[in-house]
Write an enzyme that holds these catalytic residues in place. Structure first.
Site, PDB file in Angstrom:
ATOM      1  N   THR A 107      13.957 -21.793 -46.714  1.00 11.03           N
ATOM      2  CA  THR A 107      13.171 -21.906 -45.488  1.00 11.03           C
ATOM      3  C   THR A 107      14.042 -22.282 -44.299  1.00 11.03           C
ATOM      4  OG1 THR A 107      12.611 -24.130 -46.212  1.00 11.03           O
ATOM      5  CG2 THR A 107      10.947 -22.430 -46.523  1.00 11.03           C
ATOM      6  N   GLY A 108      15.024 -23.149 -44.505  1.00 11.68           N
ATOM      7  CA  GLY A 108      15.877 -23.576 -43.401  1.00 11.68           C
ATOM      8  C   GLY A 108      17.030 -22.615 -43.222  1.00 11.68           C
ATOM      9  N   CYS A 109      17.853 -22.853 -42.209  1.00 15.87           N
ATOM     10  CA  CYS A 109      19.008 -22.000 -42.000  1.00 15.87           C
ATOM     11  C   CYS A 109      20.283 -22.733 -42.395  1.00 15.87           C
ATOM     12  CB  CYS A 109      19.086 -21.559 -40.539  1.00 15.87           C
ATOM     13  SG  CYS A 109      19.039 -22.939 -39.404  1.00 15.87           S
ATOM     14  N   ILE A 110      20.145 -23.952 -42.899  1.00 13.53           N
ATOM     15  CA  ILE A 110      21.333 -24.711 -43.241  1.00 13.53           C
ATOM     16  C   ILE A 110      21.254 -25.140 -44.696  1.00 13.53           C
ATOM     17  CG2 ILE A 110      22.076 -25.562 -41.005  1.00 13.53           C
ATOM     18  CD1 ILE A 110      20.135 -27.745 -41.131  1.00 13.53           C
TER      19      ILE A 110
END
Lengths: 110, 100, 143
Positions: A107-110
């Site tokens: 879900t996150g980009c990191i």
């Protein structure tokens, strides 16, 4: 939309992530990787194995820096970098490697 | 640290938690349904009066008016602020915690 | 959606004290999971962090959640990542990063719980001790 593995049908979403993560089998990794134009080597498999074990324990994909650290520990410092992971999975270690490993899209980009 | 509470003390435990976990001397702002905590004659009046002894307690005026709470019904020591005063409090104290 | 924006956040050298204050039980509302995701994302920015459980928030880390019959994701194992991040922060000698996982004693005891009921290692502080920690924070996020 579905993958066919050993006569079994495994549903996936429009981006290629399988919808029921319990259906993943190692043969499926090869099929998804082929569609992604990635040739799976032992190094790829180390990453896939780590992702699956991590997800199994924590129910979430690891952050990139956690993955980098784990790869460093397993495969040596020269490989423990973002760059190395991008060489293995050009479309991003998170998105592409998770797809091949049969995990949900991060879900996150990191 | 400015502590803000916007829930009625009769609906949930936000008031108790804020009183327990706010350091003596840090200011408190009651707003929205939190303003009911500042009124006289309630079951929490003693608690709020004790709080006034340890903290500067502010209450947001527009929320009092909307709920027909006249200033004569407020507990002693509670200060009414308008939106400008609310902004001043936030600017002055920097860090805020909202007790939901 | 598919286009990755080229964002670069230079947070190097900036270190603040963040508290993530959990006050709600899991599953009944979305607060617990939202705060948990916030903690996990913030880990990438290498800030000081206090992950704190008070009121019904202490129910988030009770051992043995099983959500299969609810057909909801059991996010309990994800708290293990916080524990790991804390161990990382503790073990990294080059960094002065501090991570703490705190439970308020009064909230825990009011619910008939002890630290043995939790799935992760926690520091148990009294209300007064915790009030001091809260006052010392640069940013408090929670619900």
């Amino acid at each position: 939309m579905a993958y066919e593995v050993n006569g079994q049908t495994i549903e996936h979403d429009e981006e290629g992530y399988i919808t029921d993560i319990t259906q993943w089998v190692p043969e499926l990794a090869g099929i998804i990787a082929k569609e992604e134009e990635v040739d799976l080597t032992d190094e790829h498999w180390e990453v896939i194995k780590f992702l699956r074990e991590y997800y199994d324990e924590y129910q979430i994909a690891p952050a990139i820096r956690v993955l980098v650290k784990a790869v460093k520990k397993k495969l040596g410092p020269e490989r423990g970098s973002n760059k190395y992971l991008y060489e293995l999975f050009p479309y991003g270690p998170a998105k592409q490697a998770c797809k091949i490993a049969g995990l949900p899209k991060p879900t996150g980009c990191i | 640290m400015l502590h803000m509470m916007n829930k009625s003390p009769f609906e949930r435990n936000s008031l108790d938690s804020m009183i327990r976990l706010s350091k003596k001397g840090s200011p408190v702002l009651l707003l929205e349904d939190g303003v009911y905590a500042a009124t006289k004659g309630t079951t929490v009046a003693d608690q709020v009066t004790a709080m006034v002894g340890d903290h500067a307690v502010y209450v947001l005026g527009p929320d009092l008016q909307a709920r027909a709470i006249g200033e004569d019904r407020l507990l002693d020591g509670v200060t009414v602020v308008d939106y400008g005063g609310f902004v001043d409090l936030v600017v002055e104290h920097g860090t805020t915690q909202s007790w939901l | 959606m598919s286009e990755e924006p080229d964002l670069h956040f230079d947070t190097e050298g900036i270190k603040k004290k963040f508290m993530f204050l959990n006050r709600k039980a899991p599953y009944g509302t979305v607060y617990a999971l939202e705060i948990l995701e916030m903690v996990l994302i913030s880990a990438a920015f290498e800030q000081h962090a206090c992950i704190t459980f008070v009121d019904d928030g202490v129910y988030q880390i009770v051992k043995g959640h099983d959500t299969k019959a609810l057909n909801m994701k059991n996010f309990s194992p994800m708290y293990g990542v916080i524990e790991m991040e804390k161990e990382d922060a503790d073990g990294d000698e080059d960094e002065d990063m501090v991570w703490r996982i705190i439970v308020e004693k009064e909230s825990m005891e009011a619910r008939g719980l002890t630290a043995d009921n939790f799935s992760i290692d926690v520091e148990v502080l009294s209300s007064a001790e915790l009030a001091d920690v809260i006052e010392d924070m640069d940013v408090v996020l929670g619900g």
